[in-house]
Design an enzyme around this catalytic site. Sequence first.
Site, PDB file in Angstrom:
ATOM      1  N   TRP A  45       0.957  -1.280   0.027  1.00 33.95           N
ATOM      2  CA  TRP A  45       0.246   0.032   0.014  1.00 33.95           C
ATOM      3  C   TRP A  45       0.832   1.139   0.011  1.00 33.95           C
ATOM      4  O   TRP A  45       0.425   2.189  -0.735  1.00 33.95           O
ATOM      5  CB  TRP A  45      -0.915  -0.020   1.147  1.00 33.95           C
TER       6      TRP A  45
ATOM      7  N   ASP B  69      -1.875   6.311   6.600  1.00 31.10           N
ATOM      8  CA  ASP B  69      -2.914   5.434   6.045  1.00 31.10           C
ATOM      9  C   ASP B  69      -3.086   4.574   7.357  1.00 31.10           C
ATOM     10  O   ASP B  69      -2.348   3.662   7.428  1.00 31.10           O
ATOM     11  CB  ASP B  69      -2.285   4.915   4.664  1.00 31.10           C
TER      12      ASP B  69
ATOM     13  N   LYS C 161     -12.149  -2.218   6.599  1.00 32.79           N
ATOM     14  CA  LYS C 161     -10.963  -3.046   6.998  1.00 32.79           C
ATOM     15  C   LYS C 161     -11.515  -3.217   8.633  1.00 32.79           C
ATOM     16  O   LYS C 161     -11.102  -4.307   9.316  1.00 32.79           O
ATOM     17  CB  LYS C 161      -9.648  -2.826   7.137  1.00 32.79           C
TER      18      LYS C 161
END
Length: 354
Positions: free
Chosen positions: A100, A167, A191
């Site tokens: 990511w 993030d 998530k």
Amino acid sequence: MKKHNFSAGPCILPQTVFKEASEAILNFNNSGLSILEISHRSKDFVSVMDEAQKLSLELLGLEGKGYKALFLQGGASTQFIMTAYNLLQNKAAYLNTGTWSTKAIKEAKLFGEIDEVASSADKNFNYIPKGYSIPSDADYFHCTSNNTIFGTQMKEFPNSPIPLVCDMSSDIFSRKLDFSKFDLIYAGAQKNMGPAGTTLVIVKESILGKVQRQIPSMLDYQVHIKKDSMFNTPSVYAVYVSMLTLRWLKKLGGIEAIEKINNKKAETIYNEIDRNPLFKGYAEKEDRSIMNATFTLTEPKLEDLFNDLWKAAGINGLNGHRSVGGYRASMYNALPLESVEILVTVMKELETQA
Ligand SMILES: *Cc1c(COP(=O)(O)O)cnc(C)c1O
């Protein structure tokens, strides 16, 4: 049969939330209307959005500290672009801890120079780099708090001389942190907070409005702030279900209470990974994630037997990501400790049967 859902995302949410959310599809707030058919500007939905924003700031301890909470679309992946669009004038610093972060860096390069301060790519991201320094002439520093795929997690965050952007897609609301250290936090809901379809952005207003470029409205944080996340039609249902999940978390005792449970779950599985000679942890011990435990079999020939055993126990979503292989147990907030105990029982059973 009751399933034990270790899926990495979208993932398990509290059962009470599933129930309430399903009722709202038929009759929302006793209005005789489905939440799916009402206007996003109706009083009932505006109050859902307000509550979702308020709960987000409250649970993170950021109320009254100059932050705004936004519920946007486009996933965390759009935040890779938006953060750079809104904050990157010349140069930004990035810590590369996995898939990511790598993607975030790729997008940010479209807007300026990227200083990759450190990377754990040399060991396929099984650790978190330490001892790096953050250049004070960059516009911001970006990191990923939890690496969903590799199962590593930052335990400490640097005292950044420049705005700190993070993030937190896969560990937001899972553990206590001094969230006021961060200037911008983003997280795809699916998530740990809600269903797919909305992304939470927490931004300190004072860092905005500093870049020279023109920003398209949909990608401009200031536009979304001004319109209270209602510049265009928000993901009504995803925001609603996220709000229910945040209510559930608050009722449980907030982040402090869930962190204790999350630590217990992580301890339970890592103890077994370390004890059982048939398993090997993927991430370096000190950087292990309390959300995603990654591990492999020491004897690959046992794969079929292990797969049969966990599937028979009602376990779902245990396969590792293709870039790591092996297994990944995602233990987000709503996953009960009991599910982890079942998994450990299966791991012990493999030892008996092997
Ligand atoms: C899943 C994930 C993403 C991507 O999220 P999307 O909402 O699918 O764009 C980004 N960062 C992290 C840490 C993730 O776990």
